[in-house]
Scaffold this active site. Structure first.
Site: not given
Length: 174
Positions: A53-54, A57
C-alpha cells in the site's frame, strides 16, 4: 521504483516505529519515507499489504509528482490505487471485516477504503472525501502501474512480476 527513475534505499526509505491509534503505516512525502507501525502490524501478510500500500504511494510520488497537501483529488487517486493494488480488498480481508457482497464488491471496497484513508490523514468532511474519490475513481481504479494487473493473490503477483520482467521485450517489438 528504480525502473521509474526513483532510487530506493531500504535503510533510508523505510522506518519501523511505534504509532498511535490503529494506523498500520504511512508514506511521508516530505522525506519520501515509508513508516511501518510495528506495534500495529499483526502478521507477515498484514505487513505485506501495508508495505505494498505504502509503496504504491511512493511510486505515485515518484512518477506523478502528487500534490499531497493541497489537492485532495491527487490524494484520492493514490488512495484508490493503493487500496486496489495492495490486497486491502482481498476476499479474505473482507470476510474478516464481515463485509460481503457480490455485485462490484471489490470496487465498493476500494472506494470505501480510499475514503477512510483520506479521512485518516486529512481534516475534511466525509462528503468532500467521497466527492474527490468519485471524481477520480474510474481512471485511478484502472491504473494498475507498476503491476500491470491487480495482484489479487500470490499467483497474480507472480504473473505481474513476470510481465514486468518481460516488459522491455514487448516494447522493443512495437
Amino acid at each position: 521504483m528504480k525502473h521509474s527513475g526513483c532510487a530506493v534505499n531500504k535503510e533510508r526509505h523505510f522506518s519501523c516505529e511505534d504509532c498511535n491509534g490503529s494506523v498500520s503505516g504511512g508514506f511521508d512525502a516530505s522525506t519520501s519515507q515509508i513508516v511501518l507501525c510495528q506495534n500495529n502490524i499483526r502478521n507477515q501478510a498484514h505487513m505485506n499489504r501495508v508495505v505494498t500500500h505504502e509503496l504504491v504511494h511512493a511510486f505515485d510520488h515518484c512518477r506523478a509528482h502528487v500534490n499531497w497537501f493541497t489537492d485532495v483529488r491527487h490524494l484520492a487517486c493514490s488512495e484508490v490505487r493503493a487500496a486496489n493494488l495492495s490486497g486491502d480488498c482481498s476476499l479474505v480481508n473482507e470476510i474478516f471485516r464481515l463485509h460481503f457482497g457480490l455485485k462490484q464488491h471489490h470496487q465498493n471496497c476500494v472506494r470505501d477504503r480510499a475514503i477512510l484513508s483520506i479521512l485518516a490523514v486529512r481534516n475534511i468532511s466525509k462528503e468532500v472525501a467521497q466527492k474527490a474519490v468519485d471524481e477520480v475513481f474510474e481512471s485511478c481504479f484502472n491504473d494498475h502501474e507498476p503491476f500491470g494487473r491487480i495482484p489479487h493473490n500470490k499467483t497474480y503477483a507472480r504473473y505481474a512480476h513476470r510481465d514486468f520482467q518481460n516488459r522491455d521485450r514487448y516494447y522493443s517489438n512495437i
